[in-house]
Design an enzyme around this catalytic site. Structure first.
Site, PDB file in Angstrom:
ATOM      1  CE  LYS A  13      -2.233  -0.022   3.873  1.00 32.02           C
ATOM      2  NZ  LYS A  13      -1.749   1.100   4.676  1.00 32.02           N
ATOM      3  NE  ARG A  52      -4.696   0.423   9.669  1.00 29.76           N
ATOM      4  CZ  ARG A  52      -3.564   0.831   9.075  1.00 29.76           C
ATOM      5  NH1 ARG A  52      -3.469   2.035   8.558  1.00 29.76           N
ATOM      6  NH2 ARG A  52      -2.546   0.013   9.010  1.00 29.76           N
ATOM      7  NE  ARG A  76       0.838  -3.895  11.557  1.00 27.74           N
ATOM      8  CZ  ARG A  76       1.931  -3.922  10.803  1.00 27.74           C
ATOM      9  NH1 ARG A  76       2.965  -4.634  11.152  1.00 27.74           N
ATOM     10  NH2 ARG A  76       1.961  -3.227   9.702  1.00 27.74           N
ATOM     11  NE  ARG A  89       5.956  -0.386   9.939  1.00 25.98           N
ATOM     12  CZ  ARG A  89       4.797  -0.207   9.350  1.00 25.98           C
ATOM     13  NH1 ARG A  89       4.748   0.293   8.135  1.00 25.98           N
ATOM     14  NH2 ARG A  89       3.685  -0.508   9.975  1.00 25.98           N
ATOM     15  NE  ARG A 132       6.618  -3.709   6.507  1.00 26.80           N
ATOM     16  CZ  ARG A 132       5.412  -3.149   6.464  1.00 26.80           C
ATOM     17  NH1 ARG A 132       4.955  -2.658   5.332  1.00 26.80           N
ATOM     18  NH2 ARG A 132       4.666  -3.068   7.535  1.00 26.80           N
TER      19      ARG A 132
HETATM   20  P1  AMP Z   1       0.563   1.527   8.638  1.00 22.69           P
HETATM   21  O1  AMP Z   1       1.847   2.235   8.419  1.00 22.69           O
HETATM   22  O2  AMP Z   1      -0.554   2.050   7.755  1.00 22.69           O
HETATM   23  O3  AMP Z   1       0.704   0.023   8.553  1.00 22.69           O
HETATM   24  O4  AMP Z   1       0.098   1.852  10.148  1.00 22.69           O
HETATM   25  C1  AMP Z   1       0.890   1.443  11.259  1.00 22.69           C
HETATM   26  C2  AMP Z   1       0.048   1.441  12.522  1.00 22.69           C
HETATM   27  O5  AMP Z   1      -0.450   2.759  12.793  1.00 22.69           O
HETATM   28  C3  AMP Z   1      -1.213   0.573  12.473  1.00 22.69           C
HETATM   29  O6  AMP Z   1      -0.928  -0.802  12.766  1.00 22.69           O
HETATM   30  C4  AMP Z   1      -2.078   1.231  13.559  1.00 22.69           C
HETATM   31  O7  AMP Z   1      -1.642   0.870  14.853  1.00 22.69           O
HETATM   32  C5  AMP Z   1      -1.752   2.711  13.356  1.00 22.69           C
HETATM   33  N1  AMP Z   1      -2.700   3.340  12.402  1.00 22.69           N
HETATM   34  C6  AMP Z   1      -2.420   3.823  11.159  1.00 22.69           C
HETATM   35  N2  AMP Z   1      -3.535   4.316  10.570  1.00 22.69           N
HETATM   36  C7  AMP Z   1      -4.543   4.123  11.458  1.00 22.69           C
HETATM   37  C8  AMP Z   1      -5.944   4.382  11.437  1.00 22.69           C
HETATM   38  N3  AMP Z   1      -6.547   4.931  10.369  1.00 22.69           N
HETATM   39  N4  AMP Z   1      -6.659   4.040  12.533  1.00 22.69           N
HETATM   40  C9  AMP Z   1      -6.087   3.508  13.630  1.00 22.69           C
HETATM   41  N5  AMP Z   1      -4.782   3.200  13.701  1.00 22.69           N
HETATM   42  C10 AMP Z   1      -4.006   3.511  12.640  1.00 22.69           C
END
Ligand code: AMP
Length: 186
Positions: A13, A88, A140, A129, A127
């Site tokens: 993504k 989300r 997740r 992270r 990855r």
């Molecule tokens: P990502 O980089 O999009 O994988 O986001 C990393 C983490 O940030 C996710 O696993 C959530 O803990 C948090 N996060 C990102 N976007 C959201 C969202 N829209 N709602 C809630 N938590 C979020």
């Protein structure tokens, strides 16, 4: 222009969102990146979000909604942006609808990156992270299936969803996205 990108963790993504934003000359707004920056800068928001992120849980809706509402109202985002990782959950999608209708704006396209689970886990383990441990990854993926995937029907019913096969090289997927974007958006 407003484009929403939905996809499970590891679907590519972020990479695909960056390429598409470059192609369309619109701003890339990644809520995950915004949280990671807040954590690095040790802000109040970062402190609130950190434990949720480390456990692979969603950050509470209101925190995310407030952050996004503020971000999309700022120029140059106001002229066009892609939301990567937001909404989300259904309450987040409903809040976004309210924010946009108050501004008189709408959603131009919702793109879903579709990738099978074995590929997702393999990619995530590759990855580096801090929230990419096997345990967090499993959580997740579970959170995605329980809380985020209902959004697919939400947008499909409104005729806004385009699903894209996320397998293959970065370039293959990018070209598929350009080919499948609703007409008039390239
Ligand atoms: P990502 O980089 O999009 O994988 O986001 C990393 C983490 O940030 C996710 O696993 C959530 O803990 C948090 N996060 C990102 N976007 C959201 C969202 N829209 N709602 C809630 N938590 C979020």
């Amino acid at each position: 222009m407003l484009i929403i990108f939905i996809g499970p963790p590891g679907s590519g993504k972020g990479t695909q969102a960056s390429l598409l934003c470059e192609h369309l000359s619109i701003t890339h707004l990644s809520t995950g990146d915004m949280f990671r920056t807040a954590i690095q800068q040790e802000t109040e928001l970062g402190r609130h979000a950190q434990d949720f992120i480390n456990q692979g849980e969603l950050v509470p809706d209101q925190l995310v909604v407030d952050m996004v509402a503020e971000a999309i109202s700022r120029p140059p985002q106001a002229d066009g942006c892609l939301l990567d990782g937001f909404p989300r959950s259904l309450p987040q999608a409903e809040s976004l609808d309210e924010i946009l209708s108050a501004d008189g704006n709408g959603i131009d396209a919702v793109l879903e990156l579709d990738v099978d689970e074995d590929t997702l886990v393999a990619r995530l383990l590759d990855r580096q992270r801090p929230d990419d441990t096997l345990e967090t990854i499993k959580n997740r993926l579970e959170v995605y299936s329980q809380q985020t995937s209902p959004l697919l029907d939400y947008y499909r019913q409104r005729g806004q969803l385009t699903s894209i096969d996320g397998k293959g090289t970065v370039q293959d997927v990018h070209e598929r996205i350009l080919a499948d974007l609703p007409s008039g958006k390239t």
